[in-house]
Design a protein around this motif. Structure first.
Motif, PDB file in Angstrom:
ATOM      1  N   LEU A  28      36.510  36.491  45.164  1.00 13.70           N
ATOM      2  CA  LEU A  28      37.498  36.629  45.991  1.00 13.70           C
ATOM      3  C   LEU A  28      37.293  35.904  47.347  1.00 13.70           C
ATOM      4  O   LEU A  28      36.610  36.119  48.090  1.00 13.70           O
ATOM      5  CB  LEU A  28      37.525  38.131  46.159  1.00 13.70           C
ATOM      6  CG  LEU A  28      38.572  38.658  47.678  1.00 13.70           C
ATOM      7  CD1 LEU A  28      40.090  38.383  47.278  1.00 13.70           C
ATOM      8  CD2 LEU A  28      38.427  40.096  47.923  1.00 13.70           C
ATOM      9  N   ASP A 100      40.564  35.197  43.067  1.00 17.09           N
ATOM     10  CA  ASP A 100      41.632  35.731  43.832  1.00 17.09           C
ATOM     11  C   ASP A 100      41.580  35.305  45.188  1.00 17.09           C
ATOM     12  O   ASP A 100      40.680  34.779  45.727  1.00 17.09           O
ATOM     13  CB  ASP A 100      41.445  37.236  44.007  1.00 17.09           C
ATOM     14  CG  ASP A 100      41.655  37.949  42.422  1.00 17.09           C
ATOM     15  OD1 ASP A 100      42.491  37.619  41.666  1.00 17.09           O
ATOM     16  OD2 ASP A 100      40.874  38.730  42.087  1.00 17.09           O
ATOM     17  N   PRO A 121      45.403  30.808  42.310  1.00 21.97           N
ATOM     18  CA  PRO A 121      44.683  32.338  42.240  1.00 21.97           C
ATOM     19  C   PRO A 121      45.255  33.141  41.278  1.00 21.97           C
ATOM     20  O   PRO A 121      46.544  32.910  41.036  1.00 21.97           O
ATOM     21  CB  PRO A 121      44.657  32.871  43.583  1.00 21.97           C
ATOM     22  CG  PRO A 121      46.010  32.278  44.061  1.00 21.97           C
ATOM     23  CD  PRO A 121      45.845  30.886  43.705  1.00 21.97           C
ATOM     24  N   ARG A 122      44.403  34.193  40.608  1.00 24.09           N
ATOM     25  CA  ARG A 122      44.889  35.075  39.827  1.00 24.09           C
ATOM     26  C   ARG A 122      45.884  36.003  40.507  1.00 24.09           C
ATOM     27  O   ARG A 122      47.071  36.242  40.333  1.00 24.09           O
ATOM     28  CB  ARG A 122      43.836  35.818  39.147  1.00 24.09           C
ATOM     29  CG  ARG A 122      44.253  37.018  38.275  1.00 24.09           C
ATOM     30  CD  ARG A 122      43.365  38.100  38.140  1.00 24.09           C
ATOM     31  NE  ARG A 122      42.896  38.755  39.002  1.00 24.09           N
ATOM     32  CZ  ARG A 122      42.663  40.041  39.347  1.00 24.09           C
ATOM     33  NH1 ARG A 122      42.613  40.851  38.220  1.00 24.09           N
ATOM     34  NH2 ARG A 122      42.517  40.578  40.386  1.00 24.09           N
ATOM     35  N   ARG A 123      45.461  36.487  41.873  1.00 23.17           N
ATOM     36  CA  ARG A 123      46.381  37.251  42.545  1.00 23.17           C
ATOM     37  C   ARG A 123      46.113  36.676  44.112  1.00 23.17           C
ATOM     38  O   ARG A 123      45.148  36.115  44.427  1.00 23.17           O
ATOM     39  CB  ARG A 123      45.995  38.947  42.459  1.00 23.17           C
ATOM     40  CG  ARG A 123      46.199  39.175  41.276  1.00 23.17           C
ATOM     41  CD  ARG A 123      46.215  40.833  41.233  1.00 23.17           C
ATOM     42  NE  ARG A 123      46.477  41.364  39.979  1.00 23.17           N
ATOM     43  CZ  ARG A 123      46.783  42.623  39.704  1.00 23.17           C
ATOM     44  NH1 ARG A 123      46.718  43.434  40.567  1.00 23.17           N
ATOM     45  NH2 ARG A 123      47.284  42.921  38.406  1.00 23.17           N
ATOM     46  N   THR A 199      51.438  39.146  44.134  1.00 24.60           N
ATOM     47  CA  THR A 199      51.120  38.805  45.517  1.00 24.60           C
ATOM     48  C   THR A 199      51.236  40.091  46.433  1.00 24.60           C
ATOM     49  O   THR A 199      52.500  40.525  46.267  1.00 24.60           O
ATOM     50  CB  THR A 199      52.065  37.625  46.001  1.00 24.60           C
ATOM     51  OG1 THR A 199      51.703  36.541  45.354  1.00 24.60           O
ATOM     52  CG2 THR A 199      51.553  37.425  47.597  1.00 24.60           C
ATOM     53  N   LEU A 249      43.934  44.486  43.831  1.00 21.86           N
ATOM     54  CA  LEU A 249      43.059  43.659  43.040  1.00 21.86           C
ATOM     55  C   LEU A 249      42.773  44.371  41.918  1.00 21.86           C
ATOM     56  O   LEU A 249      42.305  43.583  41.100  1.00 21.86           O
ATOM     57  CB  LEU A 249      41.999  43.115  43.976  1.00 21.86           C
ATOM     58  CG  LEU A 249      42.303  42.126  45.187  1.00 21.86           C
ATOM     59  CD1 LEU A 249      41.065  41.738  45.664  1.00 21.86           C
ATOM     60  CD2 LEU A 249      43.331  40.807  44.520  1.00 21.86           C
TER      61      LEU A 249
END
Length: 252
Positions: A28, A100, A121-123, A199, A249
């Motif tokens: 992250l 992330d 990014p994934r999230r 997001t 997350l």
């Protein structure tokens, strides 16, 4: 909390940059705000520790001209969009392809620039930011330039007072940070359209420094808005900031 380790790396223009890290697990990356650093935004008030406890390897760069990173005074080290490029280069340097990514204030703007340049990014987390702070940066830019001009001549009650006091408390390098401000590239709708990943738009209830956070969430195709207590200055001190990021997350 877990130990914080500090690491140096060289950007493509040779500038020495730093990132701080804690925890193990899913990467992250968290990017701090203007005139601040990783210590102030992510470490001091426990957010990094909370996210490490949630199972994340928390990677927190100090932006160029901030924190422990170099603060060059050569305008050549501040081309347009340099923060987004630094972020992309750091992620490549770390060899990350599944991670992330989040930011606060200028950090959110840097995340948008990075995603606009191709990061996936994934999230994503955009905190301390509203739609106008991204699409209408010129007004915010002018505010900070005025703060530099008034640095030694403001009194309490001046709209620049708190920004200047924060700069003084952080002992900012005014030459370097002013050059960095001039490097900020525009954000356009095409950049926002790249935010197809889930997001989180996260903002203090009394934080209107960068415009409307709900409007930013509405402008993104896959975003949710969460409100926490505080102003632009105080929201980063709230335990709820780290809690909201951890919840977002780790939710299914």
């Amino acid at each position: 909390m877990s130990d914080i380790t500090t690491h140096h790396w060289a950007a493509s223009d040779g500038v020495d940059l730093v990132w701080h890290e804690t925890g193990t697990g899913r990467p992250l990356i968290l990017v701090h705000g203007l005139f601040s650093d990783a210590q102030m935004n992510w470490i001091k008030f426990g957010h990094a520790a909370r996210l490490a406890e949630a199972g994340f390897r928390v990677i927190m760069p100090d932006l160029r001209a901030h924190g422990s990173s170099a603060k060059p005074h050569d305008p050549a080290n501040y081309p347009k969009g340099v923060l987004g490029s630094d972020l992309s280069e750091l992620i490549a340097h770390l060899g990350l392809d599944d991670y992330d990514l989040g930011g606060f204030s200028l950090g959110s703007r840097t995340v948008v620039q990075g995603v606009g340049q191709g990061l996936t990014p994934r999230r994503a987390i955009l905190s301390g930011m509203g739609l106008e702070g991204l699409m209408g940066w010129e007004k915010r830019h002018a505010f900070f330039i005025e703060a530099f001009e008034k640095f030694d001549a403001t009194v309490r009650g001046d709209p620049h007072w708190f920004a200047i006091q924060f700069m003084k408390s952080q002992k900012v390098d005014r030459v370097a940070t002013r050059l960095l401000l001039e490097s900020n590239a525009g954000v356009d709708e095409a950049m926002l359209a790249r935010f197809t990943m889930p997001t989180l738009v996260l903002c203090g209830a009394d934080d209107h420094d960068n415009g409307s956070a709900p409007a930013l969430a509405d402008a993104l195709s896959n975003a949710s808005y969460v409100e926490i207590p505080g102003t632009h200055t105080t929201s980063v001190t709230q335990k709820s900031l780290g809690e909201a990021i951890a919840t977002f997350l780790t939710e299914e």
